[in-house]
Design a protein around this motif. Structure first.
Motif, short mmCIF file in Angstrom:
data_model
loop_
_atom_site.label_atom_id
_atom_site.label_comp_id
_atom_site.label_asym_id
_atom_site.label_seq_id
_atom_site.Cartn_x
_atom_site.Cartn_y
_atom_site.Cartn_z
N LEU A 1 8.43 2.50 7.51
CA LEU A 1 9.50 2.37 6.51
C LEU A 1 10.83 2.92 7.01
O LEU A 1 11.82 2.86 6.30
CB LEU A 1 9.10 3.09 5.22
N LYS B 1 -2.65 11.35 8.84
CA LYS B 1 -1.98 10.55 9.88
C LYS B 1 -1.54 9.20 9.36
O LYS B 1 -0.57 8.61 9.85
CB LYS B 1 -2.94 10.35 11.07
N ALA B 2 -2.27 8.71 8.34
CA ALA B 2 -1.91 7.40 7.80
C ALA B 2 -0.52 7.44 7.20
O ALA B 2 0.25 6.48 7.30
CB ALA B 2 -2.93 6.99 6.74
N ARG C 1 2.85 5.15 7.97
CA ARG C 1 3.59 4.42 6.93
C ARG C 1 5.05 4.82 6.91
O ARG C 1 5.94 4.00 6.71
CB ARG C 1 2.97 4.70 5.56
N LEU D 1 0.84 -1.20 0.00
CA LEU D 1 0.00 0.00 0.00
C LEU D 1 0.87 1.24 0.00
O LEU D 1 0.56 2.24 -0.65
CB LEU D 1 -0.91 0.00 1.23
N SER D 2 1.97 1.19 0.75
CA SER D 2 2.86 2.35 0.79
C SER D 2 3.52 2.59 -0.55
O SER D 2 3.95 3.70 -0.84
CB SER D 2 3.97 2.13 1.83
N THR E 1 6.77 7.69 0.55
CA THR E 1 6.94 6.33 1.06
C THR E 1 7.72 5.48 0.06
O THR E 1 8.55 4.66 0.46
CB THR E 1 5.57 5.68 1.34
N ALA F 1 -4.94 5.57 13.14
CA ALA F 1 -4.29 6.48 12.18
C ALA F 1 -5.16 6.75 10.97
O ALA F 1 -4.73 7.39 10.04
CB ALA F 1 -2.95 5.89 11.73
N GLU F 2 -6.39 6.23 10.99
CA GLU F 2 -7.37 6.52 9.94
C GLU F 2 -6.84 6.21 8.55
O GLU F 2 -6.95 7.02 7.64
CB GLU F 2 -7.80 7.99 9.98
N ASP F 3 -6.22 5.06 8.43
CA ASP F 3 -5.71 4.65 7.13
C ASP F 3 -6.79 3.81 6.47
O ASP F 3 -6.93 2.62 6.75
CB ASP F 3 -4.42 3.83 7.34
N HIS G 1 2.12 8.85 -2.50
CA HIS G 1 2.99 7.69 -2.36
C HIS G 1 4.43 8.00 -2.65
O HIS G 1 5.28 7.14 -2.55
CB HIS G 1 2.51 6.57 -3.29
N GLY H 1 2.12 2.35 -3.40
CA GLY H 1 1.20 2.87 -4.41
C GLY H 1 0.23 1.86 -4.97
O GLY H 1 -0.57 2.20 -5.82
N GLU I 1 -7.19 2.73 3.41
CA GLU I 1 -6.74 1.64 2.55
C GLU I 1 -6.34 0.44 3.40
O GLU I 1 -6.65 -0.71 3.07
CB GLU I 1 -5.54 2.11 1.71
N SER I 2 -5.65 0.71 4.49
CA SER I 2 -5.22 -0.39 5.34
C SER I 2 -6.43 -1.09 5.96
O SER I 2 -6.45 -2.32 6.09
CB SER I 2 -4.31 0.17 6.43
#
Lengths: 266, 394
Positions: free
Chosen positions: B320, B311-312, B316, A150-151, B282, A188-190, B279, A153, A192-193
């Motif tokens: 990383l 925040k996401a 991430r 996800l990180s 990251t 963290a309100e992600d 992205h 892209g 996609e995750s």
């Protein structure tokens, strides 16, 4: 592998189940010890393992594996283990564009499409070959970890598609297992995750969730492990079974104990 | 063998030696010892690089961050091949200090430097580094050296007599020191000679981006793309990835990237919540990790995470990075007037420490840490009001 965890999961390398999707997830802590456990477990169970190692270098897994009693280099030389070293391959494809499709092809694209080349790599690695000699027990796909995709892209739906394809081929067709690690982003309100985690939780037969303690850091108890056995896609199921244990990670093993029963407390 | 013996974990060394010897490429996680590339397995070649030491726990090669207190909190130092991410304090007053300490330590240890910034010319950054401090215990040794030097009439030393006080070391170069971790005087600038004898490469974004570049459809912002290519080029050309077996004297490359993620790098991750280049950062960190893991380098990145809206993305970015340290200064917050914090300028949060080649990691018992910027030194103290004295870390 950690013998205590085998006891909790009621498995042994000789009698490992087949055709299962195991989801490893961690929230507010590092769940990579579970990846090391399953890697050494399946290597000891004489299975053919395809390890998609996206976050750390091969030597890291190798050194931890040696503490747990398996040698990844020997397994790789024997053909039992196929490793995709994500970091090394990413640097290769990023700076030296290749002609033939590369498993991490999506790194070069502006809008990361799908993980088709990665699935092709897994399929080629685990395809059972009839060569007459003693074959490996069953194919196993181990991914560390899916959240990093996800990180990079890739959309969550593309990752779910990839897992679906792998499950159809490895679990259904070849009666193997798939194990994947996903990070739970918590508050963290992600989005996609969350989509990825929820989607995978529904498909999994076994969920191991490592959580940090709600009260914060503790020297003797490193976290809490929730084990959830599920029977997905079956309408009449007995209630899913769940267990919770606390754990402490040591140099070569992890010890588990019931909540509040840490040896340091008793 | 001697290298493994010094780190005190000799019992496990033989197993990993086998693993190390069978791989051909240099990874920064190999134990110091015979390499597959033509080393005589009979003799133990003690390959030691100035300014590094093996970790007590697992023989991992460590470099100093320039702040001995921070080294202790991170379990001995920063592991070679990893990233130290500094979450900047709100007004970016204290994080540049940590950045400068890291670079100054590199110069004093004789390491190569790569300084990248979008705001300041790297040459200017190097001019403003703090001067190394000579403490009392060294003065005794140096007095003897000074006496012996008086025998030879050295005109140069009369003018630059301060150099006689620097400890005489056996390494190449006049000022590279084999000691691990030094103290610095922030009120003084680093001597010009030290900068001139050091090997450094600068990446100043406005200069690099003005030249014409072919647009690569890669979803990385051009600034990050150029920086990655620059870093990869230096690592490859100077042989930090072991690709040049002729190079006898191995060295560490210290990479410093300032204000990564800020709008000056062309990234709007600090401006909007849903940005097109979400992205980019990251991906950059992932490729950077790939480069670092296969070379003898260590990287410090300062990032204005307090500006990142999403925040996401912060989560991430933390995943990383290897080691993450957050600075929280009291300026402008209600803590400034709080009598509990009156002796300190801010808090330090060790957010993440990596587990490398191990299931466990070194973690300090002291959790509440505060920092204080005195006139000459930046100190970190464990903060406990229930004790009658602050716990001095170093």
């Amino acid at each position: 592998m950690f013998p205590e965890l085998n006891n909790l999961l009621n498995t042994t390398p000789e009698g490992a189940e087949q055709g299962k999707l195991t989801l490893l997830c961690d929230a507010k802590t590092d769940g990579s010890f579970l990846v090391h456990h399953f890697l050494s477990f399946y290597l000891k169970a004489n299975c053919k393992v395809c390890f998609v190692a996206l976050v750390q270098s091969f030597s890291h897994y190798n050194m931890v594996g040696q503490k747990l009693g398996v040698s990844l280099t020997t397994a790789r030389e024997r053909g039992q283990l196929v490793v995709l070293e994500g970091l090394k391959s990413a640097v290769d494809i990023f700076f030296r564009p290749q002609e033939e499709p590369h498993p991490l092809q999506f790194l070069r694209e502006a809008n990361a499409g799908d993980l088709q080349p990665l699935y092709a790599f897994v399929r080629d690695a685990l395809e059972p070959v009839d060569c007459g000699e003693a074959a490996w027990r069953c194919p196993v796909l181990l991914v560390d970890d899916l959240s990093v995709l996800l990180s990079l892209g890739v959309g969550p739906v593309a990752v779910l598609d990839f897992v679906h394809y792998c499950r159809a081929t490895v679990c259904r067709e070849w009666k193997g297992n798939v194990v994947a690690l996903v990070h739970d982003s918590g508050d963290a309100e992600d989005e996609e995750s969350d989509v990825l985690l929820n989607g995978l939780s529904h498909q999994s037969h076994l969920i191991l969730r490592a959580e940090g303690l709600a009260t914060g850091f503790c020297k003797d108890v490193h976290g809490q492990l929730r084990i959830l056995w599920r029977r997905p896609l079956q309408p009449t199921t007995p209630r899913d079974r769940s267990l919770t244990y606390q754990y402490k990670i040591q140099d070569k093993s992890v010890s588990f104990f019931a909540k509040g029963m840490s040896p340091a407390v008793l | 063998m001697a290298a493994a013996g010094t780190c005190g974990t000799g019992t496990r060394s033989t197993g990993s030696m086998v693993a190390a010897a069978s791989t051909n490429n240099v990874t920064s996680f190999q134990r110091r010892g015979p390499r597959a590339s033509g080393a005589d397995s009979g003799c133990s070649r003690l390959v030691s690089i100035a300014g590094t030491r093996p970790s007590v726990r697992n023989g991992q090669l460590l470099v100093s961050t320039g702040l001995p207190a921070l080294d202790q909190l991170l379990g001995g130092g920063l592991a070679v091949g990893t990233v130290l991410l500094i979450e900047e304090d709100k007004y970016n007053i204290y994080s540049p200090l940590l950045f400068k300490y890291f670079l100054a330590e590199g110069i004093v240890s004789g390491h190569a430097l790569l300084v990248a910034s979008a705001k300041e010319d790297p040459a200017d950054i190097l001019q403003k580094l703090p001067a190394p401090l000579i403490d009392d215990s060294y003065k005794k040794e140096c007095d003897e050296d000074v006496c012996s030097h008086k025998m030879e009439p050295d005109i140069k030393m009369k003018i630059a007599w301060r150099y006689q006080l620097l400890p005489k070391m056996e390494q190449a170069g006049p000022v590279s020191s084999s000691r691990f971790g030094h103290y610095y005087d922030i009120s003084k600038r680093i001597p010009q000679e030290l900068i001139e004898t050091s090997k450094w490469h600068g990446f100043f974004l406005p200069e690099k981006i003005s030249s014409a570049f072919n647009v690569e459809s890669c979803s990385l912002t051009p600034g990050y793309m150029k920086l990655l290519q620059f870093i990869q080029n230096i690592i490859y050309k100077e042989g930090f990835d072991g690709s040049n077996p002729q190079k006898k004297q191995k060295n560490i490359l210290r990479i410093g990237i300032q204000n990564l993620g800020s709008p000056l790098w062309g990234d709007d991750i600090c401006c909007t919540e849903n940005c097109d280049t979400s992205h980019s950062l990251t991906k950059f960190l992932y490729i950077l990790r790939g480069l670092l893991r296969t070379s003898l380098s260590a990287c410090i990145i300062t990032m204005p995470t307090h500006l990142i809206q999403n925040k996401a993305v912060i989560a991430r970015v933390t995943n990383l990075s290897d080691t993450v340290v957050g600075l929280e200064s009291f300026i402008g917050s209600e803590k400034e007037t709080n009598p509990l914090y009156k002796d300190y300028h801010g808090l330090i949060h060790i957010r993440q420490i990596p587990r490398l080649n191990n299931l466990i990691y070194d973690i300090s018992d002291v959790k509440d840490l505060a920092f204080k910027l005195k006139k000459k030194l930046f100190t970190i103290e464990g903060w406990r009001k229930c004790l009658s004295f602050p716990l001095e870390i170093s």
